[in-house]
Every structure is written in structure tokens, then in C-alpha cells.
Design a protein around this motif. Structure first.
Motif, PDB file in Angstrom:
ATOM      1  N   SER A  30       0.845  -1.186   0.000  1.00 11.80           N
ATOM      2  CA  SER A  30       0.000   0.000   0.000  1.00 11.80           C
ATOM      3  C   SER A  30       0.883   1.239   0.000  1.00 11.80           C
ATOM      4  CB  SER A  30      -0.899   0.019   1.236  1.00 11.80           C
ATOM      5  OG  SER A  30      -1.585   1.245   1.298  1.00 11.80           O
ATOM      6  N   LEU A  31       0.674   2.100  -0.980  1.00 17.56           N
ATOM      7  CA  LEU A  31       1.467   3.335  -1.046  1.00 17.56           C
ATOM      8  C   LEU A  31       1.161   4.262   0.124  1.00 17.56           C
ATOM      9  CD1 LEU A  31       1.412   4.056  -4.881  1.00 17.56           C
ATOM     10  CD2 LEU A  31       3.272   3.107  -3.514  1.00 17.56           C
ATOM     11  N   ASP A  32      -0.036   4.124   0.707  1.00 12.31           N
ATOM     12  CA  ASP A  32      -0.368   4.944   1.876  1.00 12.31           C
ATOM     13  C   ASP A  32       0.629   4.734   3.011  1.00 12.31           C
ATOM     14  OD1 ASP A  32      -2.514   5.964   0.528  1.00 12.31           O
ATOM     15  OD2 ASP A  32      -4.043   4.888   1.686  1.00 12.31           O
ATOM     16  N   ASP A  33       1.170   3.518   3.135  1.00 16.60           N
ATOM     17  CA  ASP A  33       2.150   3.239   4.186  1.00 16.60           C
ATOM     18  C   ASP A  33       3.409   4.090   4.023  1.00 16.60           C
ATOM     19  OD1 ASP A  33       0.397   1.347   5.171  1.00 16.60           O
ATOM     20  OD2 ASP A  33       1.449  -0.351   4.279  1.00 16.60           O
ATOM     21  N   PHE A  34       3.720   4.458   2.787  1.00 16.47           N
ATOM     22  CA  PHE A  34       4.931   5.237   2.524  1.00 16.47           C
ATOM     23  C   PHE A  34       4.706   6.736   2.718  1.00 16.47           C
ATOM     24  CE2 PHE A  34       5.694   1.226   0.546  1.00 16.47           C
ATOM     25  CZ  PHE A  34       7.037   0.988   0.755  1.00 16.47           C
ATOM     26  N   LEU A  35       3.443   7.150   2.811  1.00 15.05           N
ATOM     27  CA  LEU A  35       3.147   8.579   2.990  1.00 15.05           C
ATOM     28  C   LEU A  35       3.574   9.088   4.362  1.00 15.05           C
ATOM     29  CD1 LEU A  35      -0.338   8.899   1.273  1.00 15.05           C
ATOM     30  CD2 LEU A  35       1.899   9.596   0.395  1.00 15.05           C
ATOM     31  N   LYS A  36       3.767   8.172   5.288  1.00 12.90           N
ATOM     32  CA  LYS A  36       4.230   8.567   6.622  1.00 12.90           C
ATOM     33  C   LYS A  36       5.657   9.102   6.568  1.00 12.90           C
ATOM     34  CE  LYS A  36       1.271   4.969   8.402  1.00 12.90           C
ATOM     35  NZ  LYS A  36       1.207   3.549   8.610  1.00 12.90           N
ATOM     36  N   ILE A  37       6.369   8.752   5.502  1.00 13.18           N
ATOM     37  CA  ILE A  37       7.747   9.212   5.314  1.00 13.18           C
ATOM     38  C   ILE A  37       7.677  10.555   4.589  1.00 13.18           C
ATOM     39  CG2 ILE A  37       9.987   8.681   4.279  1.00 13.18           C
ATOM     40  CD1 ILE A  37       8.954   5.680   4.248  1.00 13.18           C
ATOM     41  N   LYS A  38       8.017  11.620   5.281  1.00 11.80           N
ATOM     42  CA  LYS A  38       7.858  12.969   4.718  1.00 11.80           C
ATOM     43  C   LYS A  38       8.913  13.301   3.672  1.00 11.80           C
ATOM     44  CE  LYS A  38       4.205  13.684   7.013  1.00 11.80           C
ATOM     45  NZ  LYS A  38       2.989  13.381   6.329  1.00 11.80           N
ATOM     46  N   ASP A  39      10.124  12.796   3.830  1.00 14.21           N
ATOM     47  CA  ASP A  39      11.197  13.060   2.869  1.00 14.21           C
ATOM     48  C   ASP A  39      10.935  12.248   1.604  1.00 14.21           C
ATOM     49  OD1 ASP A  39      13.718  12.373   1.442  1.00 14.21           O
ATOM     50  OD2 ASP A  39      14.640  13.669   2.955  1.00 14.21           O
ATOM     51  N   LYS A  40      10.638  12.944   0.498  1.00 11.30           N
ATOM     52  CA  LYS A  40      10.253  12.256  -0.742  1.00 11.30           C
ATOM     53  C   LYS A  40      11.374  11.403  -1.322  1.00 11.30           C
ATOM     54  CE  LYS A  40       6.533  15.288  -2.045  1.00 11.30           C
ATOM     55  NZ  LYS A  40       5.939  16.158  -3.040  1.00 11.30           N
ATOM     56  N   ASN A  41      12.623  11.820  -1.153  1.00  8.32           N
ATOM     57  CA  ASN A  41      13.748  11.003  -1.643  1.00  8.32           C
ATOM     58  C   ASN A  41      13.842   9.704  -0.862  1.00  8.32           C
ATOM     59  OD1 ASN A  41      14.586  12.810  -3.648  1.00  8.32           O
ATOM     60  ND2 ASN A  41      15.766  14.007  -2.161  1.00  8.32           N
ATOM     61  N   GLN A  42      13.671   9.797   0.439  1.00 12.36           N
ATOM     62  CA  GLN A  42      13.713   8.598   1.275  1.00 12.36           C
ATOM     63  C   GLN A  42      12.522   7.685   0.941  1.00 12.36           C
ATOM     64  OE1 GLN A  42      13.469   9.316   5.501  1.00 12.36           O
ATOM     65  NE2 GLN A  42      14.202   7.273   6.004  1.00 12.36           N
ATOM     66  N   ARG A  43      11.355   8.278   0.718  1.00 12.19           N
ATOM     67  CA  ARG A  43      10.153   7.527   0.343  1.00 12.19           C
ATOM     68  C   ARG A  43      10.406   6.769  -0.964  1.00 12.19           C
ATOM     69  NH1 ARG A  43       5.215  11.312  -0.679  1.00 12.19           N
ATOM     70  NH2 ARG A  43       5.614  11.906   1.472  1.00 12.19           N
ATOM     71  N   PHE A  44      10.960   7.477  -1.950  1.00 13.11           N
ATOM     72  CA  PHE A  44      11.285   6.892  -3.252  1.00 13.11           C
ATOM     73  C   PHE A  44      12.251   5.721  -3.086  1.00 13.11           C
ATOM     74  CE2 PHE A  44      14.333   6.784  -6.784  1.00 13.11           C
ATOM     75  CZ  PHE A  44      13.492   6.608  -7.873  1.00 13.11           C
ATOM     76  N   THR A  45      13.309   5.928  -2.307  1.00 12.50           N
ATOM     77  CA  THR A  45      14.336   4.912  -2.106  1.00 12.50           C
ATOM     78  C   THR A  45      13.763   3.677  -1.409  1.00 12.50           C
ATOM     79  OG1 THR A  45      16.033   6.622  -1.979  1.00 12.50           O
ATOM     80  CG2 THR A  45      16.603   4.469  -1.058  1.00 12.50           C
ATOM     81  N   LEU A  46      12.985   3.885  -0.350  1.00 12.84           N
ATOM     82  CA  LEU A  46      12.423   2.749   0.391  1.00 12.84           C
ATOM     83  C   LEU A  46      11.420   1.956  -0.455  1.00 12.84           C
ATOM     84  CD1 LEU A  46      11.979   4.306   3.935  1.00 12.84           C
ATOM     85  CD2 LEU A  46      13.530   2.463   3.286  1.00 12.84           C
ATOM     86  N   LEU A  47      10.580   2.661  -1.201  1.00 14.32           N
ATOM     87  CA  LEU A  47       9.616   1.968  -2.054  1.00 14.32           C
ATOM     88  C   LEU A  47      10.336   1.143  -3.115  1.00 14.32           C
ATOM     89  CD1 LEU A  47       6.793   1.303  -3.148  1.00 14.32           C
ATOM     90  CD2 LEU A  47       6.910   3.448  -4.459  1.00 14.32           C
ATOM     91  N   ASN A  48      11.291   1.751  -3.791  1.00  7.88           N
ATOM     92  CA  ASN A  48      11.975   1.042  -4.870  1.00  7.88           C
ATOM     93  C   ASN A  48      12.837  -0.100  -4.346  1.00  7.88           C
ATOM     94  OD1 ASN A  48      10.762   2.549  -6.879  1.00  7.88           O
ATOM     95  ND2 ASN A  48      12.242   4.190  -6.658  1.00  7.88           N
ATOM     96  N   SER A  66       6.339  11.342  -9.095  1.00  3.07           N
ATOM     97  CA  SER A  66       7.685  10.855  -9.416  1.00  3.07           C
ATOM     98  C   SER A  66       8.120   9.693  -8.516  1.00  3.07           C
ATOM     99  CB  SER A  66       8.691  11.998  -9.347  1.00  3.07           C
ATOM    100  OG  SER A  66       8.682  12.569  -8.050  1.00  3.07           O
ATOM    101  N   TRP A  67       7.735   9.708  -7.250  1.00  2.00           N
ATOM    102  CA  TRP A  67       8.192   8.635  -6.353  1.00  2.00           C
ATOM    103  C   TRP A  67       7.468   7.320  -6.623  1.00  2.00           C
ATOM    104  CZ3 TRP A  67       5.399   6.211  -2.348  1.00  2.00           C
ATOM    105  CH2 TRP A  67       4.177   6.788  -2.013  1.00  2.00           C
ATOM    106  N   THR A  68       6.366   7.339  -7.392  1.00  2.00           N
ATOM    107  CA  THR A  68       5.651   6.101  -7.713  1.00  2.00           C
ATOM    108  C   THR A  68       5.853   5.674  -9.168  1.00  2.00           C
ATOM    109  OG1 THR A  68       3.609   7.248  -8.340  1.00  2.00           O
ATOM    110  CG2 THR A  68       3.846   6.628  -6.021  1.00  2.00           C
TER     111      THR A  68
END
Length: 182
Positions: A30-48, A66-68
Motif C-alpha cells: 500500500s502506497l499509503d504506508d509510505f506517505l508517513k515518510i515525509k522526505d520524498k527522496n527517502q520515500r522513493f528509495t524505500l519503495l523502490n 515521481s516517487w511512484t
């Protein structure tokens, strides 16, 4: 198989992901789980990083940014839940009512839930306006795009998934037979 599910808030993305996850044993994200991470670069890195650790996945969420991007680029199937807006708004309302009448929630939590409902109503209207251009962009992907316009359309998705499983099994059997003849 790698599947990306997108649609309105209240369209049933999470419910569909859970059904597919249980039936086809594919990890849901669920991408909603990644929204808790405010830093978009960190969000992008963790998701990928999470995506690259899996051979198959189902990613669900309304996010198109971009992060998705990788979720769309790598998906073999993109499912758009394009249900009538009155259905999705009703589902958001119904979810809100059940949370408001939850006795374990404080008054402040209930107020937040109601505010969120109105935000989701607005979000759905904005998404509705953006959806034609989102569809156009998705049709330019190399993946197959499947649009479901009602919950009854899920049957088509399950049929597609079964056919994919059959084709994969057939290819594996053929590969096994080819090894046996060498």
C-alpha cells in the motif's frame, strides 16, 4: 506478476489487493504506508528497494507522482478502478460513519475522521478531472491497462490472472520437457 492498482479514494483498491494477494499469493504493498515518510527522496528509495526485493507484487494507491513512477514502469498490468463517483463517495461516507460511531475513538479523532472525509470528497473530484490524462499517459506504458468500471468487472481481472497463471505453468512445463530431451 507485477500489478499496479489505481483509482478513487473509496474505490476498493485495498480490498481488491487483499483478495488478489490471498488468491494468487502475491505480496501487496500500500502506497499509503509510505506517505508517513515525509522526505520524498527517502520515500522513493524505500519503495523502490521494497519493489526490487520482490519477484511479484501488487502495488495499490492513488498516488501518481515521481516517487511512484517505477510502480507504473515495472507493472505488467495496470488496473484502473474507474467506478462511478457516487459509489466511491458513498464508500468514503460509509467508512467515515463507521469510524465516527467507533466508541474507542476520542471526540478529537472523530473530528479528524470527518475532516478527512471532506478532503477525500474533494480529492475524488480533482482525481476525476485528472483521470483522462492519467489514462492517456498509462496507455503509453508497455504494460497492459485494464479499466474496471464496476465491482462486477473484477471477474475479468480474475480471468486474466488465471490465464496468466496457466500460461506461466505451460511455459515452465515446456521448459522442463525441453531439458529432459537434451
Amino acid at each position: 506478476m507485477k500489478i499496479r492498482i489505481i483509482g478513487y479514494a473509496g474505490s476498493g483498491k485495498t480490498s481488491l489487493t487483499i483478495k488478489l494477494q490471498e488468491k494468487y499469493l502475491i505480496q501487496g504493498i500500500s502506497l499509503d504506508d509510505f506517505l508517513k515518510i515525509k522526505d520524498k527522496n527517502q520515500r522513493f528509495t524505500l519503495l523502490n528497494s521494497r519493489l526490487s526485493s520482490l519477484d511479484a507484487w501488487i502495488v495499490e494507491g492513488v498516488q501518481v507522482s515521481s516517487w511512484t513512477k517505477q510502480t507504473f514502469d515495472e507493472a505488467q498490468l495496470i488496473v484502473i478502478l474507474d467506478y462511478p463517483i457516487f459509489i466511491t463517495q458513498y464508500r468514503v461516507f460509509k467508512r467515515t460513519v463507521s469510524q465516527v460511531f467507533d466508541k474507542s475513538r476520542s471526540f478529537e479523532q472523530k473530528k479528524k475522521v470527518i475532516k478527512r472525509m471532506f478532503k477525500l470528497f474533494k480529492w475524488n473530484h480533482r482525481f476525476r478531472k485528472r483521470l483522462p490524462s492519467i489514462k492517456t499517459n498509462l496507455y503509453n506504458q508497455t504494460s497492459r491497462v485494464m479499466i474496471l468500471e464496476s465491482p462486477k468487472d473484477e471477474k475479468r481481472l480474475h480471468q486474466y490472472m488465471k490465464n496468466q497463471q496457466r500460461m506461466k505453468k505451460h511455459a515452465e512445463n515446456r521448459k522442463h520437457r525441453m531439458r529432459g530431451t537434451q
